[in-house]
Design an enzyme around this catalytic site. Sequence first.
Site, PDB file in Angstrom:
ATOM      1  CB  CYS A   9      -1.321   2.185  -0.519  1.00 40.04           C
ATOM      2  SG  CYS A   9      -2.913   2.873  -1.027  1.00 40.04           S
ATOM      3  CG  ASN A  12      -8.199   1.114  -0.234  1.00 37.67           C
ATOM      4  OD1 ASN A  12      -9.353   0.820   0.015  1.00 37.67           O
ATOM      5  ND2 ASN A  12      -7.470   0.404  -1.061  1.00 37.67           N
ATOM      6  CB  CYS A  14      -3.034   6.193  -5.332  1.00 33.94           C
ATOM      7  SG  CYS A  14      -3.654   7.876  -5.232  1.00 33.94           S
ATOM      8  NE  ARG A  15       1.287   4.471  -2.612  1.00 37.92           N
ATOM      9  CZ  ARG A  15       2.048   4.778  -1.570  1.00 37.92           C
ATOM     10  NH1 ARG A  15       3.322   4.436  -1.573  1.00 37.92           N
ATOM     11  NH2 ARG A  15       1.559   5.406  -0.528  1.00 37.92           N
ATOM     12  CB  SER A  16      -3.829  -0.537  -1.981  1.00 39.47           C
ATOM     13  OG  SER A  16      -4.728   0.457  -1.574  1.00 39.47           O
TER      14      SER A  16
END
Length: 163
Positions: A9, A12, A14-16
């Site tokens: 993301c 690095n 939140c999402r990933s």
Amino acid sequence: MTYRVCFVCTGNICRSPMAESVFRARVTEAGLDDRVEAGSAGTGGWHEGDGADPRTVRVLAEHGYDSDHTARRFQASWFARLDLVIALDSGHLKALRRLAPTAEDARKVRLLRAYDPAAGDDLDVPDPYYGGLDGFEECLEMVEAASEGLLAAVRDEVEGTAA
């Protein structure tokens, strides 16, 4: 041979890392943890060395996932050792494909939600960073939905049954 997947993301945090944690859990549940490795990184280095966003950690913990994480920036040299690079949105997809040293490396980059048949045409996982906890919950739902399809695809590759 170990099959290596990296989720990417922007920062690095939140999402990933959320995708990495969920996918690792699925790999372990499937008994493939000795054959499949998962990691994550960001397209930028703003948060290198930081832990995951506290909201990410909270949502993962509330749903029974591990959240031990240190942010890092994706490097073009990693393509050589990775089998699959999973982008969390179309901006990451484009950035990673531009960064890829070869056309073969660029083909390793895929969108996570492409593995969720219910996703339709909207394949981006929205960035929850600037919102509230509900955005992190929504992110987790999208990640979990896509992780089953991703696991099936990776299992096919690992077990040699891919077409």
